[in-house]
Motif scaffolding. Structure first.
Motif: not given
Ligand code: BT5
Length: 259
Positions: A27, A52-53, A55, A114, A146, A151, A153, A158
């Protein structure tokens, strides 16, 4: 996801236009392109799934279908807000923390981007800038939360423990309602972004205040010290060895004993 319900929130709270996708790459990518192409202020790109979100630092953000909130807000700053754009991540953080508080959940902000609940990551933010020459044309504030347990992962993807609203509450609030509350929070904090209250409230919600932490800077350099608080621009203030005050503009924070 009920697109009509999402649009209703935008209208009611005087936001811009909503672009909704069942599935998208990121997005933020769509919002960056749309902002450069003249999207109205406070428009939003929201997707049920991201393939393809992103961080920070080329890290990935996972958003699987039907489980999460993933959206990007386009902010076209007014002249009075321009000096405070480095506080944009705080705007998103406070809105998310407030929306969780409404559900009885006490979340904290692991600087810079975060959101933690019980020491686990429940949400992340990614703020990016659209420039026209030397001037900021728009800010894109990406938010991923999440919502259901699905949601979260798998652990091998992680670098930090993760959780969800469902894990914390036992039930799952409607994503559309959380979205509405976050927008309401953004609307409430936006006009106060230039105030001292904004910084002090953001600071009060930081994880690890008064604790010995370690910050890994983008360059890989490590800084250790006691987390004191925030500077006016949202940078982190530490007390390092020999009581030296160190200001950090970018990095990843962890508790020192975790290292
Ligand atoms: C972030 O980066 O936490 C920023 C996340 C921003 C996501 C939103 S969703 C809407 C918008 N569109 C985008 O493409 N992005 C924004 P960072 O601090 O670099 O953390 C990334 C790390 O979080 C990864 O390396 C994983 O370890 C972890 N991670 C990935 N997906 C996660 C999830 N769903 N829940 C918890 N942790 C996750």
């Amino acid at each position: 996801m009920n697109e009509h319900h999402l649009k209703y929130s935008l209208n009611r709270l005087n936001f811009g236009i909503l672009r909704y996708f069942d599935s998208i790459g990121s997005t933020n990518d769509d919002a960056l392109a749309w902002a450069a192409d003249g999207a109205p202020d406070l428009s939003i790109v929201l997707a049920d799934e991201q393939t393809q979100g992103r961080g920070r630092l080329d890290r990935r953000w996972f958003t699987s279908k039907g489980t999460a909130l993933a959206f990007s807000l386009i902010l076209r700053p007014s002249a009075s807000l321009r000096p405070y754009l480095s506080r944009s991540v705080g705007l998103a953080a406070l809105a998310i923390v407030d929306s969780l508080q409404l559900r009885g959940l006490e979340a904290h902000i692991k600087w810079p981007n975060d959101i933690l609940l019980d020491g686990k990551k429940i949400a992340g933010m990614l703020v990016e800038t659209v420039w026209t020459g030397e001037d900021v044309d728009a800010m894109v504030i990406g938010i991923g939360i999440n919502v259901t347990r699905a949601a979260v992962p798998p652990v091998d993807l992680l670098n930090f423990p993760a959780t969800s609203i469902e894990d914390a509450l036992g039930g799952t609030p409607e994503r559309e309602e959380i979205f509405h509350d976050i927008l309401a929070g953004i609307k409430a904090w936006l006009p106060r972004m230039d105030t001292d209250t904004f910084i002090r409230t953001w600071e009060a919600k930081l994880s690890f205040r008064g604790k010995q932490i370690q910050v890994t800077e983008g360059s890989g350099k490590l800084i250790t010290g006691e987390l004191l608080g925030l500077e006016s621009d949202g940078s982190l203030r530490l007390r390092a060895e020999h009581d030296k005050i160190v200001i950090v503009h970018f990095g990843d924070v962890s508790l020192r004993h975790e290292a």
